[in-house]
Design an enzyme around this catalytic site. Sequence first.
Site, PDB file in Angstrom:
ATOM      1  N   HIS A   1      47.284  38.625  37.512  1.00 27.46           N
ATOM      2  CA  HIS A   1      48.565  38.000  37.174  1.00 27.46           C
ATOM      3  C   HIS A   1      49.582  38.375  38.248  1.00 27.46           C
ATOM      4  CE1 HIS A   1      49.498  42.040  35.896  1.00 27.46           C
ATOM      5  NE2 HIS A   1      48.534  42.021  34.991  1.00 27.46           N
TER       6      HIS A   1
ATOM      7  N   LYS B   1      53.717  50.388  36.629  1.00 24.13           N
ATOM      8  CA  LYS B   1      53.530  50.210  35.183  1.00 24.13           C
ATOM      9  C   LYS B   1      52.588  51.294  34.647  1.00 24.13           C
ATOM     10  CE  LYS B   1      50.796  47.150  32.961  1.00 24.13           C
ATOM     11  NZ  LYS B   1      50.167  47.873  31.862  1.00 24.13           N
ATOM     12  N   ASP B   2      51.536  51.568  35.416  1.00 24.30           N
ATOM     13  CA  ASP B   2      50.588  52.615  35.030  1.00 24.30           C
ATOM     14  C   ASP B   2      50.972  53.894  35.771  1.00 24.30           C
ATOM     15  OD1 ASP B   2      48.604  50.946  33.417  1.00 24.30           O
ATOM     16  OD2 ASP B   2      48.795  49.801  35.263  1.00 24.30           O
TER      17      ASP B   2
ATOM     18  N   GLY C   1      40.704  42.729  37.374  1.00 31.37           N
ATOM     19  CA  GLY C   1      40.683  41.267  37.235  1.00 31.37           C
ATOM     20  C   GLY C   1      41.645  40.770  36.177  1.00 31.37           C
TER      21      GLY C   1
ATOM     22  N   SER D   1      47.054  42.312  31.773  1.00 36.24           N
ATOM     23  CA  SER D   1      45.906  41.482  31.395  1.00 36.24           C
ATOM     24  C   SER D   1      45.742  41.493  29.877  1.00 36.24           C
ATOM     25  CB  SER D   1      44.643  42.011  32.063  1.00 36.24           C
ATOM     26  OG  SER D   1      44.864  42.142  33.447  1.00 36.24           O
TER      27      SER D   1
ATOM     28  N   GLY E   1      51.686  40.642  38.471  1.00 38.22           N
ATOM     29  CA  GLY E   1      51.766  42.078  38.782  1.00 38.22           C
ATOM     30  C   GLY E   1      50.781  42.428  39.888  1.00 38.22           C
ATOM     31  N   HIS E   2      49.545  41.953  39.720  1.00 39.09           N
ATOM     32  CA  HIS E   2      48.538  42.185  40.770  1.00 39.09           C
ATOM     33  C   HIS E   2      48.979  41.486  42.064  1.00 39.09           C
ATOM     34  CE1 HIS E   2      46.008  42.294  36.970  1.00 39.09           C
ATOM     35  NE2 HIS E   2      45.719  43.469  37.499  1.00 39.09           N
TER      36      HIS E   2
ATOM     37  N   GLN F   1      48.661  56.899  36.110  1.00 39.26           N
ATOM     38  CA  GLN F   1      47.537  56.563  36.996  1.00 39.26           C
ATOM     39  C   GLN F   1      47.976  56.673  38.462  1.00 39.26           C
ATOM     40  OE1 GLN F   1      44.670  53.211  36.338  1.00 39.26           O
ATOM     41  NE2 GLN F   1      46.041  52.156  37.714  1.00 39.26           N
TER      42      GLN F   1
ATOM     43  N   GLY G   1      50.293  49.976  40.695  1.00 38.61           N
ATOM     44  CA  GLY G   1      51.504  49.571  39.998  1.00 38.61           C
ATOM     45  C   GLY G   1      52.194  50.733  39.295  1.00 38.61           C
TER      46      GLY G   1
HETATM   47  P1  AMP Z   1      44.419  46.647  36.204  1.00 39.26           P
HETATM   48  O1  AMP Z   1      43.752  45.387  36.644  1.00 39.26           O
HETATM   49  O2  AMP Z   1      45.109  46.570  34.895  1.00 39.26           O
HETATM   50  O3  AMP Z   1      43.500  47.846  36.332  1.00 39.26           O
HETATM   51  O4  AMP Z   1      45.578  46.909  37.259  1.00 39.26           O
HETATM   52  C1  AMP Z   1      45.317  46.944  38.636  1.00 39.26           C
HETATM   53  C2  AMP Z   1      46.564  47.401  39.345  1.00 39.26           C
HETATM   54  O5  AMP Z   1      47.623  46.490  39.082  1.00 39.26           O
HETATM   55  C3  AMP Z   1      47.043  48.778  38.878  1.00 39.26           C
HETATM   56  O6  AMP Z   1      47.511  49.505  40.000  1.00 39.26           O
HETATM   57  C4  AMP Z   1      48.164  48.427  37.934  1.00 39.26           C
HETATM   58  O7  AMP Z   1      49.141  49.451  37.824  1.00 39.26           O
HETATM   59  C5  AMP Z   1      48.743  47.213  38.619  1.00 39.26           C
HETATM   60  N1  AMP Z   1      49.521  46.417  37.665  1.00 39.26           N
HETATM   61  C6  AMP Z   1      49.123  45.952  36.451  1.00 39.26           C
HETATM   62  N2  AMP Z   1      50.129  45.301  35.827  1.00 39.26           N
HETATM   63  C7  AMP Z   1      51.193  45.370  36.679  1.00 39.26           C
HETATM   64  C8  AMP Z   1      52.544  44.893  36.620  1.00 39.26           C
HETATM   65  N3  AMP Z   1      53.009  44.236  35.566  1.00 39.26           N
HETATM   66  N4  AMP Z   1      53.354  45.137  37.684  1.00 39.26           N
HETATM   67  C9  AMP Z   1      52.900  45.816  38.759  1.00 39.26           C
HETATM   68  N5  AMP Z   1      51.637  46.296  38.872  1.00 39.26           N
HETATM   69  C10 AMP Z   1      50.804  46.075  37.848  1.00 39.26           C
END
Ligand code: AMP
Length: 280
Positions: free
Chosen positions: A32, A147-148, A29, A184, A34-35, A151, A145
């Site tokens: 943004h 970025k991680d 959640g 986030s 990226g999501h 993961q 993503g």
């Molecule tokens: P999170 O909500 O942080 O667990 O991220 C959920 C998914 O969104 C994960 O696969 C992250 O790698 C991806 N994600 C987070 N930030 C970005 C970003 N800036 N660009 C691309 N994917 C992202």
Amino acid sequence: MLREVESLAELRTELEKRGRTIGFVPTMGALHRGHQALMERARQETDVVVVSIFVNPTQFGPGEDFDRYPRTREADLELCRQVNADLVWFPRVEELYPAGCQSWIEVQELGERFEGESRPGHFRGVATVVGKLFNAVKPSRAYFGEKDLQQLLLVRQMVRDLLFDLEVVGVPTAREASGLALSSRNSYLTSQERDQAALLYRSLLRVRDSHLSGVRQAKELKKVFLDSISGLECEIERLDLLHPRLERSYEGGEEVDAGYCSVALRFGKVRLIDNIALCS
Ligand code: AMP
């Protein structure tokens, strides 16, 4: 029309109604751009787009930010509507972790190195929750993503090892105009820290450019990064030159042919990660 579900039973009913290929975007959640990029890719490639929003307690270590992690349900739903997602699942913690739950997924080695060393138990929590989410949603494709980076590779490894029948798709990092990777956790930064944090990506670009122009030794590439961020008020928690499959890091005078420069920095209490690919 976007449907919102919480219970596993509702999720299953909704999925059965729809059939066809499912594109799945697991998130915590505070959504943004990226999501959004992940969801848009899923929208292009699959019939039914399912987003999960769950701040997974088991991937946070003691003293990490589980309690204060941003929770923005209404804004998240709005973003899902904008990208025309089909289903948003807010799993209930007692359904994902039923009382007496004893099973975990551990990706050995890859789960313990680099980020895993900085955050013990983190990837065990990630692999376990992602495995549970996959079993519930049964996607054809799941979007993660770059970025991680670790993961993404860890989930790919888990899918291979445990015979999950789906494709893991990596999506490039979405950034602010300054270069700062969207996260986030950026909401914790003061505006001054945000400006400073932008130098993180510019420094990674310098490493990439130096690598392209022939600087190959790991220690030299690290020096480029360190020189570039010197003067920043932050703590470098991790700076690694990684093998393309993250099997190991390159050290000292070792030559980096291809791989990644990956970094974790702390601005006060805020921990940011980023990486850049180095190509031969
Ligand atoms: P999170 O909500 O942080 O667990 O991220 C959920 C998914 O969104 C994960 O696969 C992250 O790698 C991806 N994600 C987070 N930030 C970005 C970003 N800036 N660009 C691309 N994917 C992202």
